[in-house]
Design a protein around this motif. Structure first.
Motif, PDB file in Angstrom:
ATOM      1  N   VAL A  68      43.233  23.033  45.284  1.00 46.57           N
ATOM      2  CA  VAL A  68      42.428  24.245  45.134  1.00 46.57           C
ATOM      3  C   VAL A  68      42.143  24.781  46.529  1.00 46.57           C
ATOM      4  CG1 VAL A  68      40.259  25.207  44.276  1.00 46.57           C
ATOM      5  CG2 VAL A  68      41.404  23.375  42.995  1.00 46.57           C
ATOM      6  N   ASP A  69      42.649  25.970  46.811  1.00 40.25           N
ATOM      7  CA  ASP A  69      42.440  26.606  48.106  1.00 40.25           C
ATOM      8  C   ASP A  69      41.290  27.604  48.022  1.00 40.25           C
ATOM      9  OD1 ASP A  69      44.605  25.281  49.427  1.00 40.25           O
ATOM     10  OD2 ASP A  69      45.991  26.616  48.387  1.00 40.25           O
ATOM     11  N   VAL A 109      31.312  33.330  25.446  1.00 38.47           N
ATOM     12  CA  VAL A 109      32.433  32.635  26.074  1.00 38.47           C
ATOM     13  C   VAL A 109      32.551  33.167  27.496  1.00 38.47           C
ATOM     14  CG1 VAL A 109      34.894  32.118  26.012  1.00 38.47           C
ATOM     15  CG2 VAL A 109      33.596  32.299  23.872  1.00 38.47           C
ATOM     16  N   VAL A 110      32.255  32.307  28.447  1.00 39.36           N
ATOM     17  CA  VAL A 110      32.274  32.663  29.859  1.00 39.36           C
ATOM     18  C   VAL A 110      33.675  32.427  30.386  1.00 39.36           C
ATOM     19  CG1 VAL A 110      31.255  32.161  32.103  1.00 39.36           C
ATOM     20  CG2 VAL A 110      29.834  32.071  30.047  1.00 39.36           C
ATOM     21  N   MET A 111      34.190  33.400  31.145  1.00 40.00           N
ATOM     22  CA  MET A 111      35.569  33.349  31.624  1.00 40.00           C
ATOM     23  C   MET A 111      35.617  33.452  33.147  1.00 40.00           C
ATOM     24  SD  MET A 111      37.145  36.190  29.076  1.00 40.00           S
ATOM     25  CE  MET A 111      36.762  36.209  27.347  1.00 40.00           C
ATOM     26  N   VAL A 112      36.534  32.704  33.742  1.00 38.64           N
ATOM     27  CA  VAL A 112      36.782  32.800  35.175  1.00 38.64           C
ATOM     28  C   VAL A 112      38.286  32.710  35.411  1.00 38.64           C
ATOM     29  CG1 VAL A 112      36.451  30.317  35.549  1.00 38.64           C
ATOM     30  CG2 VAL A 112      36.224  31.899  37.479  1.00 38.64           C
ATOM     31  N   SER A 113      38.800  33.569  36.281  1.00 43.38           N
ATOM     32  CA  SER A 113      40.186  33.476  36.749  1.00 43.38           C
ATOM     33  C   SER A 113      40.114  33.222  38.245  1.00 43.38           C
ATOM     34  CB  SER A 113      40.961  34.763  36.459  1.00 43.38           C
ATOM     35  OG  SER A 113      41.184  34.897  35.085  1.00 43.38           O
ATOM     36  N   TYR A 114      40.652  32.080  38.655  1.00 41.88           N
ATOM     37  CA  TYR A 114      40.586  31.661  40.045  1.00 41.88           C
ATOM     38  C   TYR A 114      41.996  31.607  40.627  1.00 41.88           C
ATOM     39  CZ  TYR A 114      38.950  29.138  44.168  1.00 41.88           C
ATOM     40  OH  TYR A 114      38.651  28.783  45.456  1.00 41.88           O
ATOM     41  N   PRO A 115      42.237  32.339  41.709  1.00 44.84           N
ATOM     42  CA  PRO A 115      43.565  32.324  42.344  1.00 44.84           C
ATOM     43  C   PRO A 115      43.685  31.161  43.338  1.00 44.84           C
ATOM     44  CG  PRO A 115      42.149  33.870  43.465  1.00 44.84           C
ATOM     45  CD  PRO A 115      41.335  33.300  42.327  1.00 44.84           C
ATOM     46  N   ASP A 116      44.839  30.976  43.841  1.00 42.89           N
ATOM     47  CA  ASP A 116      45.076  30.031  44.935  1.00 42.89           C
ATOM     48  C   ASP A 116      44.956  28.568  44.538  1.00 42.89           C
ATOM     49  OD1 ASP A 116      45.624  32.128  46.669  1.00 42.89           O
ATOM     50  OD2 ASP A 116      43.513  32.342  47.227  1.00 42.89           O
ATOM     51  N   ILE A 117      45.547  28.232  43.397  1.00 43.09           N
ATOM     52  CA  ILE A 117      45.630  26.837  42.979  1.00 43.09           C
ATOM     53  C   ILE A 117      47.102  26.435  43.013  1.00 43.09           C
ATOM     54  CG2 ILE A 117      45.279  25.221  41.070  1.00 43.09           C
ATOM     55  CD1 ILE A 117      42.888  26.977  40.229  1.00 43.09           C
TER      56      ILE A 117
END
Length: 166
Positions: free
Chosen positions: A76-77, A130-138
């Motif tokens: 995870v960056d 429903v809580v949502m997260v999109s995380y880049p740089d994995i």
């Protein structure tokens, strides 16, 4: 100051006697994780995770979300605030009804295998949101397989989901 301390200190949430779960109820529903690129060794991948708010967070402000990946498998960056997508599905249709942007992010902390996003949303969670997260740089692992990811909400709820790498 309290929010910053929580965001910095939060790596793992304590599950509340098995009451926490992702949508689907069993805490391991693979439909709750979406990967932009699920190939082994793919880098800078955006991963989207969801967690259904339960009674342990209902009535509290949404102040953080995070995830922990298997150590030595994913990397995870650091991510820029503007590159993180956040939202809440309030009616169960799978779409974000409330969206939040970088102005709501008070901090992003990561290490080699997890991230925690501190938030100032002024949004009160309700059971069933429903809580949502999109995380880049994995970066994906080098070996194909199904990996368990822990998702955390507000230092009060923890759930797991599966991420499949091909």
């Amino acid at each position: 100051m309290r929010r910053t301390a929580l965001a910095v200190g939060l790596v793992v949430l304590v599950s509340l006697a098995g009451c926490s779960a992702l949508t689907g109820g069993d805490g391991s529903d693979p439909g709750q994780a979406t990967i932009e690129d699920n190939e082994a060794n793919a880098t800078n991948v955006t991963q989207s995770l969801r967690i259904e708010a339960n009674e342990s967070v209902a009535g509290s402000e949404w102040t953080e979300i995070g995830a922990t990946y298997p150590r030595d498998e994913f990397t995870v960056d650091a991510a820029q605030h503007a590159d993180i997508e956040l939202g809440v599905d309030t009616n169960g249709d799978g779409e974000m009804d409330r969206e939040f942007n970088e102005t709501h992010v008070s901090g992003v902390n990561n290490n080699a295998y997890s991230f925690t996003i501190g938030l100032d949303t002024d949004y009160t969670l309700e059971a069933g949101d429903v809580v949502m997260v999109s995380y880049p740089d994995i970066d994906n692992p080098s070996e194909p397989g199904t990996y368990e990811v822990e998702v955390r909400l507000n230092d009060q709820q923890t759930a797991t989901t599966n991420v499949t790498i091909e």
